[in-house]
Design a protein around this motif. Structure first.
Motif, mmCIF file in Angstrom:
data_model
loop_
_atom_site.group_PDB
_atom_site.id
_atom_site.type_symbol
_atom_site.label_atom_id
_atom_site.label_comp_id
_atom_site.label_asym_id
_atom_site.label_seq_id
_atom_site.Cartn_x
_atom_site.Cartn_y
_atom_site.Cartn_z
ATOM 1 N N SER A 5 22.512 6.200 -4.539
ATOM 2 C CA SER A 5 21.429 6.926 -5.202
ATOM 3 C C SER A 5 20.865 6.126 -6.372
ATOM 4 O O SER A 5 19.668 6.225 -6.672
ATOM 5 C CB SER A 5 21.916 8.296 -5.683
ATOM 6 N N ILE A 6 21.716 5.332 -7.036
ATOM 7 C CA ILE A 6 21.274 4.519 -8.166
ATOM 8 C C ILE A 6 22.036 3.195 -8.164
ATOM 9 O O ILE A 6 23.260 3.179 -8.002
ATOM 10 C CB ILE A 6 21.543 5.217 -9.521
ATOM 11 N N THR A 54 16.329 2.809 -6.854
ATOM 12 C CA THR A 54 16.665 4.149 -6.406
ATOM 13 C C THR A 54 15.669 4.574 -5.334
ATOM 14 O O THR A 54 14.674 3.889 -5.087
ATOM 15 C CB THR A 54 16.635 5.132 -7.597
ATOM 16 N N GLN A 74 20.498 9.082 -13.663
ATOM 17 C CA GLN A 74 19.390 9.554 -12.842
ATOM 18 C C GLN A 74 18.100 9.639 -13.641
ATOM 19 O O GLN A 74 17.021 9.295 -13.143
ATOM 20 C CB GLN A 74 19.731 10.917 -12.240
#
Length: 296
Positions: free
Chosen positions: A71-72, A82, A185
């Motif tokens: 995701s990252i 991302t 995030q």
């Protein structure tokens, strides 16, 4: 209307050999975890990974998660890669929408300093909650001394408050790590001052498996002729017949151009065979198909 592609990727593509023997809150399968090296050797290049968040497992067949994107991913030169939003349609686009933005050196150093306080270190006890079939979140950080630490936490976001299987200390550790992941995030989303741009990979992994007729009344998809290297490539796991071939150079341009006209359910034809293909851009720290045979 848009949504993130992670759900589609998990439903459409795979991950083998999970490190089932790892202790709760640690990741025994992460190469180099906890191994130091001299500070003068760090970073070796801007392509060196310094932080990553990824998810695996859960109520998804393991043969459907090969190639799942982290995701990252944060790199030594400040790049953050991302997944961006994609149209909320089915079937979704064939190519994932990877975006990249750049953090300042101070931002990178700050998130690395905060990692230890967030529990990304040996001995942190995150417990095992009373949750079935939940994914595991793995957080990996490499500090400026060249030491890699990695923790893997089951149901980081799915466990309920006051879970009877968790102590107060374990719940606190989970909340602290979840807050750190949220900060990563938010950094990946940008602050509005720095716009993200499409990530352009130097090479692309093509994950191919035999195409089968779809059931459930799904509409037929138009076939496309495969323009790249011979399929299916080397099998990652012969038992499930998923092959992998890396595309680069002139072939990359041809394959990328064709993929833009396709979707996730497009039948690709090559040498009289049909294949279902998942396109997986290789990230700066990834070297090839071997990335998908191990613990990710």
């Amino acid at each position: 209307m848009t949504r993130l592609r992670g759900t589609l990727m998990a439903a459409a593509v795979p991950l083998f050999l999970l490190a089932a023997c790892a202790q709760p809150g640690t990741d025994a399968g992460a190469p180099g975890s906890g191994s130091p090296r001299s500070a003068s050797a760090y970073p070796q290049s801007g392509d060196e990974l310094v932080a990553r968040v990824e998810s695996y497992g859960g109520f998804v067949p393991p043969d459907r998660t090969v190639g799942t994107l982290p995701s990252i991913s944060v790199y030594a030169d400040g790049r953050v890669i991302t997944e961006g939003p994609v149209p909320a349609i089915y079937p979704g686009p064939a190519m994932p929408n990877l975006q990249v933005l750049t953090l300042s050196p101070d931002q990178v150093q700050q998130l690395l300093k905060e990692a230890s306080d967030a529990g990304v270190k040996p001995g942190t006890d995150f417990g095992q909650p009373n949750v079935a079939d939940a994914p595991t979140t793995r957080v990996t950080v490499r500090n400026d001394q060249g030491t890699t630490q990695s923790v893997a936490v089951v149901a980081l976001n799915e466990a309920q408050a006051n879970d009877p299987m968790l102590t107060d200390a374990q719940e606190s550790a989970r909340a602290t790590l979840a807050a750190y992941v949220k900060k990563l995030q938010e950094l990946a989303a940008g602050d509005g001052a720095t716009a993200s741009t499409p990530y352009v990979p130097e090479s692309l992994a093509v994950l191919a498996r035999p195409w089968t007729q779809q059931s459930g009344g799904e509409p037929a998809q138009a076939e496309m002729a495969w323009p790249g290297p011979a399929l299916p490539g080397d099998y990652l796991n012969p038992a499930v017949k998923i092959g992998c071939v890396v595309v680069s150079g002139a072939d990359l341009d041809k394959v990328t151009s064709a993929a833009k006209k396709a979707n996730q359910m497009t039948p690709w034809t090559a040498d009289g065979q049909k294949y279902l293909i998942n396109f997986r851009p290789l990230l700066p720290d990834e070297k090839g198909c071997a990335e998908f045979k191990g613990n990710r």
